[in-house]
Design an enzyme around this catalytic site. Structure first.
Site, PDB file in Angstrom:
ATOM      1  N   ASP A   1       1.890   4.140   2.602  1.00 33.00           N
ATOM      2  CA  ASP A   1       0.710   4.849   2.043  1.00 33.00           C
ATOM      3  C   ASP A   1       1.355   5.976   1.043  1.00 33.00           C
ATOM      4  O   ASP A   1       1.350   5.961  -0.159  1.00 33.00           O
ATOM      5  CB  ASP A   1      -0.188   5.541   3.003  1.00 33.00           C
ATOM      6  CG  ASP A   1      -1.580   5.785   2.445  1.00 33.00           C
ATOM      7  OD1 ASP A   1      -1.922   5.591   1.511  1.00 33.00           O
ATOM      8  OD2 ASP A   1      -2.066   6.402   3.494  1.00 33.00           O
ATOM      9  N   ASP A   2       1.584   7.204   1.596  1.00 31.75           N
ATOM     10  CA  ASP A   2       2.385   8.313   1.019  1.00 31.75           C
ATOM     11  C   ASP A   2       3.595   8.862   1.784  1.00 31.75           C
ATOM     12  O   ASP A   2       3.478   9.816   2.533  1.00 31.75           O
ATOM     13  CB  ASP A   2       1.336   9.413   0.885  1.00 31.75           C
ATOM     14  CG  ASP A   2      -0.053   8.943   0.103  1.00 31.75           C
ATOM     15  OD1 ASP A   2       0.030   8.874  -1.011  1.00 31.75           O
ATOM     16  OD2 ASP A   2      -0.938   8.761   0.831  1.00 31.75           O
TER      17      ASP A   2
ATOM     18  N   HIS B   1      -9.683   0.772  -0.917  1.00 33.88           N
ATOM     19  CA  HIS B   1      -9.460   1.708   0.274  1.00 33.88           C
ATOM     20  C   HIS B   1     -10.840   1.542   1.016  1.00 33.88           C
ATOM     21  O   HIS B   1     -11.865   1.916   0.327  1.00 33.88           O
ATOM     22  CB  HIS B   1      -9.207   3.132   0.133  1.00 33.88           C
ATOM     23  CG  HIS B   1      -7.665   3.289  -0.182  1.00 33.88           C
ATOM     24  ND1 HIS B   1      -6.915   2.792  -1.154  1.00 33.88           N
ATOM     25  CD2 HIS B   1      -6.817   4.023   0.219  1.00 33.88           C
ATOM     26  CE1 HIS B   1      -5.653   3.133  -1.106  1.00 33.88           C
ATOM     27  NE2 HIS B   1      -5.672   4.147  -0.212  1.00 33.88           N
TER      28      HIS B   1
ATOM     29  N   GLU C   1     -10.835   3.770   6.172  1.00 31.88           N
ATOM     30  CA  GLU C   1      -9.897   4.839   6.636  1.00 31.88           C
ATOM     31  C   GLU C   1     -10.546   5.610   7.502  1.00 31.88           C
ATOM     32  O   GLU C   1      -9.959   5.669   8.784  1.00 31.88           O
ATOM     33  CB  GLU C   1      -9.140   5.401   5.409  1.00 31.88           C
ATOM     34  CG  GLU C   1      -7.996   6.295   5.713  1.00 31.88           C
ATOM     35  CD  GLU C   1      -7.310   6.959   4.453  1.00 31.88           C
ATOM     36  OE1 GLU C   1      -8.163   6.956   3.432  1.00 31.88           O
ATOM     37  OE2 GLU C   1      -6.387   7.735   4.975  1.00 31.88           O
TER      38      GLU C   1
ATOM     39  N   HIS D   1       0.757  -1.248  -0.157  1.00 34.11           N
ATOM     40  CA  HIS D   1       0.094  -0.090  -0.055  1.00 34.11           C
ATOM     41  C   HIS D   1       0.638   1.303  -0.043  1.00 34.11           C
ATOM     42  O   HIS D   1       1.305   1.613   1.024  1.00 34.11           O
ATOM     43  CB  HIS D   1      -1.069  -0.138   1.281  1.00 34.11           C
ATOM     44  CG  HIS D   1      -1.834   1.273   1.294  1.00 34.11           C
ATOM     45  ND1 HIS D   1      -3.092   1.079   2.059  1.00 34.11           N
ATOM     46  CD2 HIS D   1      -1.964   2.121   0.791  1.00 34.11           C
ATOM     47  CE1 HIS D   1      -3.691   2.316   2.011  1.00 34.11           C
ATOM     48  NE2 HIS D   1      -3.204   2.939   0.948  1.00 34.11           N
TER      49      HIS D   1
ATOM     50  N   HIS E   1       1.265   4.823  -2.549  1.00 34.69           N
ATOM     51  CA  HIS E   1       0.871   5.689  -3.792  1.00 34.69           C
ATOM     52  C   HIS E   1       2.178   6.150  -4.479  1.00 34.69           C
ATOM     53  O   HIS E   1       2.509   6.965  -3.783  1.00 34.69           O
ATOM     54  CB  HIS E   1      -0.319   6.689  -3.598  1.00 34.69           C
ATOM     55  CG  HIS E   1      -1.555   5.935  -2.718  1.00 34.69           C
ATOM     56  ND1 HIS E   1      -2.568   5.737  -3.537  1.00 34.69           N
ATOM     57  CD2 HIS E   1      -1.728   5.566  -1.402  1.00 34.69           C
ATOM     58  CE1 HIS E   1      -3.432   5.402  -2.551  1.00 34.69           C
ATOM     59  NE2 HIS E   1      -2.930   5.115  -1.547  1.00 34.69           N
TER      60      HIS E   1
END
Ligand code: ADE
Ligand code: ZN
Length: 345
Positions: free
Chosen positions: A285-286, A204, A207, A24, A26
């Protein structure tokens, strides 16, 4: 496997050395401010921030949407196939230093086609980075195309059709962007079409939005993994379902902290989920926006929650078991994992 107890001060070294998969992340969220400014300059794109530090200072978020707005601004610098290659290659190089052996990279095309960049430019650049990952970084990588859920189902269908000529370059389809108000069932038909085409499915869910979104990701979209899923803790029937069906959750602790899903890491529910038998994994994630790549997520979460070497082994094992790699590669990676745990002093 029997996991030897290890001294608390050696746990961070074990977490860093441990082979792992990242499921996961991005890729647009791995664009560091330095790369945003370098690409802005080479593509003559104006930015709203005077410099790298000013941009980094702006990375303070109240919730998912406040992050998505600034994340979207960062994507405007991406123009050429080389830009997409460079972004993904930089992430892969960084992931290698964290002993990531395999990664399944999220990207979207709707953001970029919205800026006038073609689907081919995006996918060909990212795919070349993935194809070269074994030789350049000693790891494997594949691509998952995420629909943007704040857009319509018709636009998701258009996105899927545009990617069809490049379908062999993508393993799966996902669902990202603003969650609340855009429940999974809005995309049931397009996910059914993606499944027919042979794609693996993830979304997703849970969240920020309630457990109902996780139920409908499973039942209406028929996904194989839930991204985040941390709100499941509020629904005991759902927790039982996730355990019984061994549904993997790709949890992102530093993301949850920075987007204020939990006020502190010590209040994160990951330990309760693992101890309940949920097949959780840890991911970044980011990472350029949330203060750390995957190993930083591991070390900070373990320190905050008092997780052990046994949890570390389980999380790493889950990451390979939950991945979309074939059995023989999975077994090779699991053997490398076991060897590290057997020989770690
Ligand atoms: N896109 C990038 N990061 C995301 C997140 N954490 N949730 C939803 N969409 C995203
Ligand atoms: Zn995400």
């Amino acid at each position: 496997m029997h996991i030897k107890p290890i001294a608390l001060e050696r746990l961070p070294a074990l977490l860093r050395a441990m082979p792992k998969a990242e499921l996961h992340m991005h890729v647009e969220g791995s664009l560091e401010p330095e790369m945003i400014f370098a690409m802005a300059q080479r593509n003559a794109v104006p930015l709203a921030y005077p410099g790298i530090e000013a941009l980094r200072q702006a990375y303070v978020f109240d919730n998912l949407q406040s992050f998505l707005d600034i994340y979207h601004a960062g994507t405007t610098v991406l123009k050429t196939e080389q830009d997409f290659f460079d972004m993904a290659d930089a992430y892969l190089a960084r992931a290698q230093t964290d002993n990531v052996l395999h990664t399944e990279i999220f990207f979207d095309t709707q953001t970029h086609t919205g800026h006038g960049t073609s689907v081919e430019t995006v996918i060909n650049g990212l795919y070349r980075a993935c194809a070269e990952a074994p030789a350049r970084h000693g790891m494997t990588a594949s691509l998952i195309l995420c629909f943007l859920r704040h857009l319509s189902e018709a636009e998701a269908f258009e996105c899927l059709e545009q990617a069809l000529p490049l379908r062999d370059k993508i393993v799966g389809i996902g669902l990202a962007s603003s969650e609340v108000g855009h429940p999974p069932e809005k995309f049931a038909k397009v996910f059914a079409r993606a499944k027919q085409l042979g794609y693996r499915l993830v979304a997703h869910a849970g969240e920020e939005a309630p457990p109902a979104y996780i139920w409908s990701a499973l039942d209406a979209l028929k996904v194989e993994r839930i991204d985040h899923g941390v709100q499941a803790i509020h629904d005991s029937a759902l927790m039982q379902r996730l355990v019984k069906d061994r549904v993997p959750l790709t949890v992102c602790p530093l993301s949850n902290l920075k987007l204020r899903v939990f006020p502190t890491l010590a209040q994160h529910t990951l330990k309760r989920m693992l101890d309940a038998g949920i097949m959780a994994t840890i991911n970044s994630d980011d990472p350029a926006y949330f203060g750390g790549y995957i190993n930083e997520n591991f070390t900070q979460t373990f320190a905050a929650l008092g997780l052990t070497a046994q949890h570390a082994y389980q999380l790493a094992r889950n990451s390979f078991d939950a991945s979309f790699i074939d059995v023989s590669l999975r077994n090779q990676y699991l053997q490398r994992l076991d060897r590290v745990f057997e020989t770690f002093e």
